[in-house]
Structures are given as structure tokens and as C-alpha cells.
Design a protein around this motif. Sequence first.
Motif, PDB file in Angstrom:
ATOM      1  N   GLN A   1      80.426 -95.317 115.534  1.00 51.76           N
ATOM      2  CA  GLN A   1      79.462 -94.226 115.670  1.00 51.76           C
ATOM      3  C   GLN A   1      78.309 -94.637 116.577  1.00 51.76           C
ATOM      4  O   GLN A   1      78.055 -95.825 116.783  1.00 51.76           O
ATOM      5  CB  GLN A   1      78.890 -93.875 114.286  1.00 51.76           C
ATOM      6  CG  GLN A   1      79.924 -93.492 113.243  1.00 51.76           C
ATOM      7  CD  GLN A   1      80.527 -92.129 113.492  1.00 51.76           C
ATOM      8  OE1 GLN A   1      79.832 -91.200 113.952  1.00 51.76           O
ATOM      9  NE2 GLN A   1      81.824 -91.981 113.215  1.00 51.76           N
ATOM     10  N   THR A   2      77.609 -93.626 117.068  1.00 53.15           N
ATOM     11  CA  THR A   2      76.380 -93.871 117.813  1.00 53.15           C
ATOM     12  C   THR A   2      75.213 -93.895 116.829  1.00 53.15           C
ATOM     13  O   THR A   2      75.122 -93.059 115.940  1.00 53.15           O
ATOM     14  CB  THR A   2      76.157 -92.741 118.845  1.00 53.15           C
ATOM     15  OG1 THR A   2      77.272 -92.725 119.708  1.00 53.15           O
ATOM     16  CG2 THR A   2      74.887 -92.973 119.643  1.00 53.15           C
ATOM     17  N   ILE A   3      74.340 -94.881 116.974  1.00 57.74           N
ATOM     18  CA  ILE A   3      73.212 -95.015 116.056  1.00 57.74           C
ATOM     19  C   ILE A   3      71.909 -94.869 116.844  1.00 57.74           C
ATOM     20  O   ILE A   3      71.744 -95.483 117.899  1.00 57.74           O
ATOM     21  CB  ILE A   3      73.245 -96.378 115.341  1.00 57.74           C
ATOM     22  CG1 ILE A   3      74.472 -96.457 114.443  1.00 57.74           C
ATOM     23  CG2 ILE A   3      71.965 -96.613 114.545  1.00 57.74           C
ATOM     24  CD1 ILE A   3      74.525 -97.663 113.562  1.00 57.74           C
TER      25      ILE A   3
ATOM     26  N   VAL B   1      73.075 -92.006 112.039  1.00 64.20           N
ATOM     27  CA  VAL B   1      74.428 -92.498 112.328  1.00 64.20           C
ATOM     28  C   VAL B   1      75.279 -91.269 112.602  1.00 64.20           C
ATOM     29  O   VAL B   1      75.477 -90.435 111.723  1.00 64.20           O
ATOM     30  CB  VAL B   1      74.991 -93.302 111.145  1.00 64.20           C
ATOM     31  CG1 VAL B   1      76.413 -93.760 111.443  1.00 64.20           C
ATOM     32  CG2 VAL B   1      74.090 -94.484 110.841  1.00 64.20           C
ATOM     33  N   GLY B   2      75.778 -91.137 113.829  1.00 66.67           N
ATOM     34  CA  GLY B   2      76.443 -89.893 114.223  1.00 66.67           C
ATOM     35  C   GLY B   2      75.411 -88.784 114.120  1.00 66.67           C
ATOM     36  O   GLY B   2      74.377 -88.819 114.794  1.00 66.67           O
TER      37      GLY B   2
ATOM     38  N   ARG C   1      77.126-104.517 111.849  1.00 68.35           N
ATOM     39  CA  ARG C   1      77.743-103.338 111.233  1.00 68.35           C
ATOM     40  C   ARG C   1      76.774-102.629 110.292  1.00 68.35           C
ATOM     41  O   ARG C   1      75.753-103.171 109.868  1.00 68.35           O
ATOM     42  CB  ARG C   1      78.994-103.753 110.439  1.00 68.35           C
ATOM     43  CG  ARG C   1      79.954-104.571 111.274  1.00 68.35           C
ATOM     44  CD  ARG C   1      81.374-104.515 110.748  1.00 68.35           C
ATOM     45  NE  ARG C   1      81.522-105.127 109.430  1.00 68.35           N
ATOM     46  CZ  ARG C   1      82.705-105.221 108.815  1.00 68.35           C
ATOM     47  NH1 ARG C   1      83.806-104.727 109.375  1.00 68.35           N
ATOM     48  NH2 ARG C   1      82.781-105.779 107.631  1.00 68.35           N
ATOM     49  N   VAL C   2      77.133-101.361 109.995  1.00 67.02           N
ATOM     50  CA  VAL C   2      76.338-100.571 109.052  1.00 67.02           C
ATOM     51  C   VAL C   2      77.188-100.352 107.802  1.00 67.02           C
ATOM     52  O   VAL C   2      78.354 -99.949 107.910  1.00 67.02           O
ATOM     53  CB  VAL C   2      75.972 -99.193 109.658  1.00 67.02           C
ATOM     54  CG1 VAL C   2      75.151 -98.373 108.655  1.00 67.02           C
ATOM     55  CG2 VAL C   2      75.200 -99.377 110.952  1.00 67.02           C
TER      56      VAL C   2
ATOM     57  N   GLU D   1      75.510 -97.501 121.100  1.00 68.85           N
ATOM     58  CA  GLU D   1      76.827 -96.859 121.072  1.00 68.85           C
ATOM     59  C   GLU D   1      77.823 -97.729 120.299  1.00 68.85           C
ATOM     60  O   GLU D   1      77.660 -98.940 120.234  1.00 68.85           O
ATOM     61  CB  GLU D   1      77.359 -96.689 122.507  1.00 68.85           C
ATOM     62  CG  GLU D   1      76.423 -95.962 123.454  1.00 68.85           C
ATOM     63  CD  GLU D   1      76.586 -94.447 123.379  1.00 68.85           C
ATOM     64  OE1 GLU D   1      77.572 -94.000 122.775  1.00 68.85           O
ATOM     65  OE2 GLU D   1      75.704 -93.728 123.910  1.00 68.85           O
ATOM     66  N   SER D   2      78.840 -97.064 119.782  1.00 63.93           N
ATOM     67  CA  SER D   2      80.001 -97.776 119.257  1.00 63.93           C
ATOM     68  C   SER D   2      79.659 -98.831 118.208  1.00 63.93           C
ATOM     69  O   SER D   2      80.002 -99.993 118.330  1.00 63.93           O
ATOM     70  CB  SER D   2      80.742 -98.488 120.409  1.00 63.93           C
ATOM     71  OG  SER D   2      81.820 -97.727 120.786  1.00 63.93           O
ATOM     72  N   ILE D   3      78.941 -98.408 117.188  1.00 63.73           N
ATOM     73  CA  ILE D   3      78.605 -99.332 116.106  1.00 63.73           C
ATOM     74  C   ILE D   3      79.583 -99.102 114.963  1.00 63.73           C
ATOM     75  O   ILE D   3      79.874 -97.955 114.585  1.00 63.73           O
ATOM     76  CB  ILE D   3      77.159 -99.096 115.624  1.00 63.73           C
ATOM     77  CG1 ILE D   3      76.165 -99.378 116.755  1.00 63.73           C
ATOM     78  CG2 ILE D   3      76.848 -99.964 114.411  1.00 63.73           C
ATOM     79  CD1 ILE D   3      76.180-100.798 117.283  1.00 63.73           C
TER      80      ILE D   3
END
Lengths: 244, 403
Positions: free
Chosen positions: B103-105, B173-174, B198-199, B113-115
Motif C-alpha cells: 500500500q501507499t502510506i 494506509v491506502g 512493515r506496518v 509507495e509500496s509498503i
Amino acid sequence: MTATLIEVKDLKKVYGVEEDSAVYALDGMNASVDRGEFAAIMGPSGSGKSTLMNILGCLDTPSAGQYILDGRDVSGLSKDDLADVRNQKIGFIFQSFNLLPRLSALDNVMLPLLYDTREAQPQEMQRQRAIAALESVGLGHRTGHHPNQLSGGQQQRVAIARALINQPPLILADEPTGNLDSRSSVEIMDLLHDLHKQGATIVMVTHEPDIARHAGRILCVRDGRLISDGRGGNNPCLAREVSA
Amino acid sequence: MNYSRILRIAWDGLMLNKVRSFLTTLGVIIGVASVIVMMSVSAGAEAAIAEQINSLGANLLIVSPMRGIPGASRTLLYEDAEAIGEAVTGIVGFSAEQTPAPQTIKANGITLESIAVVGTSADFPQVRDYPLAEGTYFSDEDNDRKLKVAVIGSGLAVDLFGEESALGQTITVGNTKLTVIGVMASKGVVADVDYDGRVYVPINVVFQKFMTTSLMNKDSVRTIYIKVESQEKLDSVTMQVQNLLATRHDVDPAKPDFTIQTQQDVIATQEATTAAFRDLLAWVAGISLLVGGIGIMNIMLVSVTERTREIGLRIAIGAHPSYVRAQFLLESMILSLAGGAMGVVIGVAASILFGAFGGMRTQIVPLSIPLAFVAAAGIGIFFGYYPAGQAAKLDPIVALRHE
């Protein structure tokens, strides 16, 4: 110790196993050489003189008969025992010297000591013996030279020193002057004469009558048999060679 | 007979042709070096796998949907995990996990991007031996209530908030706004997974907000990790979970639509996949050693032929055939042992360099060094014996006539 150094009795050497194709290189040879003698073996090619020489040198074994060297029958010995006999009883002088090109004159002379199975002397004593042997052939000043730094006559002297190093009872010379010019040949024959005078027993194979005449005795071999044991000019081998 | 002198003769024989001797050893050098490199590369790969799996936590059972059965990836549900937590005895806890698309944060004016987002249940830190640096992890209750909270990796916390505390901050997040309630301790990158970047989000929030593409069974999980109280209880817990899930899924326990593995199982499975690769390398290394040995035999045969007169003379002046054999056998052994020694040095150096710069993990296997060395010595004897025998059985009369 008996006076006889070499004795061959009814010596036979057969090539080929089949009865009809068998070739007798030696066909019942009888001969003997006393200690201190200088004998030449002569004969045309195919006469069996090379075969006789190989058997006398313990490089080959007879098919039948006896070969007694220095009081011991060596005709039936194993390969290792024959190697020891060659090492301790026989000094070889070859037509083509057969020195090892990458060894110095001194190392070439010491080569037989390397393979002596008797108790080894200290390295330094062996070196002294080798130097003495080289001095006795007049090359005391050439010990460090390699064969390619020596003339043909000098190379053959190194080979003679090698033959003497183990003080063998028998010196076997196979065409010792075959690869030498006439001046060097004379030098080598003089050296063999000196050795003979000092008591060495020498057996020499040659096809040159001039060289053979240096010997006190000429054994003439033909068709695998000894046909004459003459001395001097009436020997058929000499006659034949001269007329040829 | 003095064997140190024969050794000297053998050495002189080799020094006569230094370049040729070196080229002959090259085959053995390459063979020995490749054995050592091969073993260190496979040992490194296996160590990396073991580390990866052990990093999941101790005494873990790993429950996953069975691969290769259509639809099975959706059969393992969050309710299954809850049922395990209620019914199975001997466990410390479980962590159901699901990973949506990256997701984008956005937070604090920064966009990343891309987390990777990981949905977990409340026992995650305990089950995976992965504690928090600050704050708290969400509770079962938070998860049930689909509370919009997140725990972030330590690296991500620094990227987004720098020196400032991340606790209480809001991240998007998103399209979902989440409140940061905790920051995980630093764990680093283990087996290509950057744990710090990471989240971690309640798995029910993931089901609701991020698993939009899979309309059916939105609460399916990717993996359920079960932490067992002790190693001895692994078997008992495995049986309980197996029966429970088989009943819940209405499948034959002998033909389940899920798999239960211990860490050791996973390590073994992973090693099985690298074994084929390792075996191939072993064959290549073995064949290059063989080729090296054949090279030695070839050169020794040439050498015996070249030195026929010399051999003839040595035999004529009294060398026993066994001394001649020893001379040539020693030559081939010197060649192969020198090759072995150089191969060990090059192999060890290459392993270290590959590990440092080659992007692959290597671990030198101490046993491989004596093994390769003994193999080299064996090659020297094996491939030297025939040429040495040829030399020993030469007839001096023939050999002295050789031109």
C-alpha cells in the motif's frame, strides 16, 4: 676365491615359443673368463654376441644353461636380485654413454650408489668416492659439468667412473668407442688398459678388430656358439673383419 | 634404499618442466577449489534458510492452506484460528496472518509507495518473538472491534517521523486512516524480509479495508502460527490442530486441505529443494577432479615415454622396479598434493570473496578441506599408478635402445 670370475655352461637363449619357429640366439655356449683378464667378444651381427652380452650383464636371463658370476649361479635369479647383482658386481660402459643430461658429472657417477641396497655410507663419503673415481679417469676438474658441456671422450670417461664407483669385480663394455673419434677412442682404450693393469676384469663387445686387439683374448662368436678363443691374428673373427 | 632420495629424484623430474608441471596441477587445483566453493555455497544457502525459519520464533507450528488444491487457499479462515485458540491445549498463543497487496502510506507530509502491510492477531509479538520498542500492540478486543490502529516497524517510524515520537500519530494506509499505537523493536532484514519497514494492522481491519479483490471468504488467512508451550508438546498440539481443522473443514484428516509444519519440517522441505542444486554442484566438482586426475595420468605417461632411456639406465645400474615405480608415483603425488594445497587456498579465498562481493551467502565447511586434500592425494596415487607401473616394467635392454 677362485680364479674364474665368469663361467657359462651350455648357455641357450631361444626366441619364439613354437618348436618350428624357435630361433636360437645362443645355442649351447661354453666359456669362462678369469679374474684380471681383458677379453673381447667379437662376431658378426646375428651371431648372438649382443644376447651373450645382455646375459653376462644380467639384463637378460638364459632359456637354459648356467651363468656363474663371482661364484654364484645367477641364471635363475628374480628381477630384484638381478638388479642388485648389476649394481654390485658389474660396471657398465655403453656405446652411447647413457649419462643423465640434467645431472652433473659427479651426480652421474654417484647414481649407482643411490640404488645400492647394502648399508649406505654417509653422503659425504660417497661424494669423496665419486670425486676419486672422476680423478682416476682424469676428470677431477670437471665434477660440476653437465654432460652437454663435455666432449664425447670426456662423457665416456664419466661413464667409466660411474662403472667403477661400486668397485665391481666385472667391467662390461659394449662398443665403448663406437661413438667416438679415433683420438678419443685411443684415450678410452688407454684408460681401459690402465684399469686392466690395476687388476680389473674387463669384458668388451666390439666389431672393430683394432679395438679388439687391445684385449688379451678374443672370443669369436658365430651362430650362437663360441667358435674360437684365439689370441691375435689367427682368429677367424679378425680375419673376416679384415678381409671384409 | 633411501626414499628421501627417491623423493628428490621425483622433485627434480618435475622441476625439469616447471610450466608443464604447473599446467598439469591446474586440473586438480580447479577440482579441489570447486569442491570447497561448492560446499561453502550450499552450506551458506542452508544456513540462510535455517536462519530464516528460526527467525519466525521458537516452538512454532505453521498452518497453511494446502497448495495445489483449487480453492483451498480460501478455506483457512480466521475463525479456524480462533477455534484453535479456544480448543487446543498446550499452546501459548496463535497469530493468524494475512498480507494484502503493498500500500501507499502518507503521514507527516511524506508519501511512501509500496509498503508491506501485515494483518495479524493480538499474540503476534509473543508468538513470533518480536517485541515492541515502545507503545503497545493491539488487543484481541481491538481486533474484534476493527479498531483503526497500527504498529509500525522501527525503520518506517524513522522514515515517517524522524526524531519525533510516532505514538499517537495518524498514518493513511491506502485510503484508511490509522492511529499509531506502537513501534516494533528493530529486527532488520531476515531472509529478504525487511521487518522494520512493515506496518502491522489488526487482521480484521485488513479483511475489511485491504482485501477488496477477493470477494468470497474475505476472512481467509495466509498462515496461522501457533506457539507451543514446549518442544515436547509439538506432536500433541499438531494432532489436536489436525483433528480440529479436519472436523471444521469436513475433510478426511488423511487428506487435509491444509498443512501443519514444524520449523524443522520447513527447513527440511527447503533443503530438499536446494539438494538438487547442491548435488549438481557436487557432480561438477567431482568431474573436474576426475578430469584433473586424467590430466596427471596423461602427462605422466608422456613423461615416462620421454624418459625411457633414463629409466632403462636406472634399471641397468641396479634400480629395482619398485624404486622406479616409487619415483613416478611420487611425481604424480607431488603434482596432485601441490594442486590440492593450491586448490584449498584458492577455494577458501573464492568462498570468502563470493560471500563478500558475490551476493550469495557462503560458509566454509571445515571438513571440506581435508576431504578435498585426501581426494587429491587419492587421485595422485590412482592416476599415477598406471604410468608408474609402465615405467617399472620397462625392459632395460629395450629402454636403452629407445631414441
